[in-house]
Enzyme design. Structure first.
Site, PDB file in Angstrom:
ATOM      1  N   HIS A  17      14.641  17.767 -17.372  1.00  0.00           N
ATOM      2  CA  HIS A  17      13.940  17.322 -18.591  1.00  0.00           C
ATOM      3  C   HIS A  17      12.427  17.270 -18.339  1.00  0.00           C
ATOM      4  O   HIS A  17      11.640  17.727 -19.172  1.00  0.00           O
ATOM      5  CB  HIS A  17      14.385  15.907 -18.984  1.00  0.00           C
ATOM      6  CG  HIS A  17      15.808  15.772 -19.428  1.00  0.00           C
ATOM      7  ND1 HIS A  17      16.658  14.816 -18.906  1.00  0.00           N
ATOM      8  CD2 HIS A  17      16.540  16.452 -20.340  1.00  0.00           C
ATOM      9  CE1 HIS A  17      17.845  14.910 -19.492  1.00  0.00           C
ATOM     10  NE2 HIS A  17      17.808  15.912 -20.360  1.00  0.00           N
ATOM     11  N   LYS A  41      28.251   9.699 -26.963  1.00  0.00           N
ATOM     12  CA  LYS A  41      28.749   9.194 -25.683  1.00  0.00           C
ATOM     13  C   LYS A  41      28.169   7.793 -25.444  1.00  0.00           C
ATOM     14  O   LYS A  41      27.067   7.505 -25.866  1.00  0.00           O
ATOM     15  CB  LYS A  41      28.304  10.124 -24.546  1.00  0.00           C
ATOM     16  CG  LYS A  41      27.990  11.526 -25.043  1.00  0.00           C
ATOM     17  CD  LYS A  41      26.949  12.238 -24.228  1.00  0.00           C
ATOM     18  CE  LYS A  41      26.333  13.382 -25.009  1.00  0.00           C
ATOM     19  NZ  LYS A  41      25.272  14.101 -24.376  1.00  0.00           N
ATOM     20  N   ARG A  90      19.656  25.780 -20.500  1.00  0.00           N
ATOM     21  CA  ARG A  90      20.049  25.958 -19.102  1.00  0.00           C
ATOM     22  C   ARG A  90      20.960  27.190 -19.018  1.00  0.00           C
ATOM     23  O   ARG A  90      20.544  28.296 -19.273  1.00  0.00           O
ATOM     24  CB  ARG A  90      20.754  24.698 -18.600  1.00  0.00           C
ATOM     25  CG  ARG A  90      19.837  23.498 -18.501  1.00  0.00           C
ATOM     26  CD  ARG A  90      20.607  22.229 -18.278  1.00  0.00           C
ATOM     27  NE  ARG A  90      21.531  22.005 -19.385  1.00  0.00           N
ATOM     28  CZ  ARG A  90      22.289  20.942 -19.535  1.00  0.00           C
ATOM     29  NH1 ARG A  90      22.261  19.996 -18.647  1.00  0.00           N
ATOM     30  NH2 ARG A  90      23.084  20.819 -20.588  1.00  0.00           N
ATOM     31  N   SER A 128      22.339  15.113 -17.064  1.00  0.00           N
ATOM     32  CA  SER A 128      22.396  13.655 -16.897  1.00  0.00           C
ATOM     33  C   SER A 128      23.798  13.238 -16.478  1.00  0.00           C
ATOM     34  O   SER A 128      23.966  12.327 -15.664  1.00  0.00           O
ATOM     35  CB  SER A 128      22.017  12.959 -18.208  1.00  0.00           C
ATOM     36  OG  SER A 128      20.694  13.270 -18.556  1.00  0.00           O
TER      37      SER A 128
HETATM   38  O1  PNS Z   1      20.523  15.241 -24.959  1.00  0.00           O
HETATM   39  P1  PNS Z   1      21.516  15.624 -26.023  1.00  0.00           P
HETATM   40  O2  PNS Z   1      22.640  14.599 -26.082  1.00  0.00           O
HETATM   41  O3  PNS Z   1      22.033  17.033 -25.872  1.00  0.00           O
HETATM   42  O4  PNS Z   1      20.718  15.560 -27.417  1.00  0.00           O
HETATM   43  C1  PNS Z   1      21.368  15.784 -28.637  1.00  0.00           C
HETATM   44  C2  PNS Z   1      20.409  15.465 -29.802  1.00  0.00           C
HETATM   45  C3  PNS Z   1      19.908  14.027 -29.706  1.00  0.00           C
HETATM   46  C4  PNS Z   1      19.217  16.412 -29.757  1.00  0.00           C
HETATM   47  C5  PNS Z   1      21.200  15.684 -31.119  1.00  0.00           C
HETATM   48  O5  PNS Z   1      22.403  14.984 -31.066  1.00  0.00           O
HETATM   49  C6  PNS Z   1      20.424  15.256 -32.347  1.00  0.00           C
HETATM   50  O6  PNS Z   1      19.538  15.948 -32.795  1.00  0.00           O
HETATM   51  N1  PNS Z   1      20.765  14.057 -32.878  1.00  0.00           N
HETATM   52  C7  PNS Z   1      20.114  13.490 -34.038  1.00  0.00           C
HETATM   53  C8  PNS Z   1      21.024  13.529 -35.269  1.00  0.00           C
HETATM   54  C9  PNS Z   1      20.899  14.853 -35.985  1.00  0.00           C
HETATM   55  O7  PNS Z   1      19.845  15.236 -36.445  1.00  0.00           O
HETATM   56  N2  PNS Z   1      22.023  15.562 -36.066  1.00  0.00           N
HETATM   57  C10 PNS Z   1      22.098  16.874 -36.675  1.00  0.00           C
HETATM   58  C11 PNS Z   1      21.778  17.948 -35.662  1.00  0.00           C
HETATM   59  S1  PNS Z   1      22.010  19.531 -36.363  1.00  0.00           S
END
Ligand code: PNS
Length: 162
Positions: A17, A41, A90, A128
């Site tokens: 990150h 999660k 990745r 993570s």
């Molecule tokens: O680190 P992660 O868990 O892969 O991040 C995922 C994240 C936070 C980027 C994604 O879950 C997100 O954008 N969440 C916010 C809610 C949202 O906008 N959902 C629609 C996405 S299309």
């Protein structure tokens, strides 16, 4: 003036990150690291702990700020005046999920572009989740996360083993 949002769960921030944040900070005028408050999660770290760790790791980057957000990412990006969603990619296994999110975010907010940085090779398989597993099994975290994060991981892992 281009502002980018780099969203994630960051439970916890890894060197992968940090690599994306540092490279993003060289490309964009401002980068907001956006920590989601409602991940699917169950996180090891509270959102306050995650924000504090990222802030500590980004002190050397004056154009990076760290914020927590809930709700839709595109709404947060709009509120902050960001026109770019920055993501790290990745292995190939990330692609489907990221493609789906980028397509959906584009439908919701066509004026915001999702841009991907390919991970630097040493971090291609770093996540993570894997870092938490290594901490739980008392493995060596050096090179995977910043030292201050390794310390916090060892503390949480010890609590979990109790
Ligand atoms: O680190 P992660 O868990 O892969 O991040 C995922 C994240 C936070 C980027 C994604 O879950 C997100 O954008 N969440 C916010 C809610 C949202 O906008 N959902 C629609 C996405 S299309």
């Amino acid at each position: 003036m281009v502002k980018a949002v780099y969203p994630g769960t960051f439970d916890p921030i890894t060197n992968g990150h940090l690599d994306v944040i540092e490279r993003g900070a060289r490309i964009f005028d401002e980068v907001i690291v956006a920590v989601t408050t409602n991940p699917a999660k169950t996180p090891w770290f509270t959102v306050q702990e995650r924000v504090a760790m990222i802030e500590a790791c980004c002190r050397h980057l004056p154009n990076v700020q760290v914020m927590a957000f809930d709700g839709l990412l595109v709404n947060f990006a709009r509120q902050q005046g960001a026109t770019v969603i920055l993501k790290g990619l990745r292995a190939v296994s990330d692609f489907d999920y990221e493609f789906q999110m980028a397509a959906m975010n584009r439908q919701l907010a066509p004026e915001i572009e999702t841009l991907f940085l390919m991970t630097s090779l040493p971090f291609a398989y770093l996540s993570s989740s894997i870092v938490k597993e290594i901490a739980l099994l008392d493995g060596d975290l050096s090179g995977l996360v910043p030292d201050l994060v390794a310390e916090q991981l060892r503390r949480k892992a010890a609590e979990r083993r109790r």
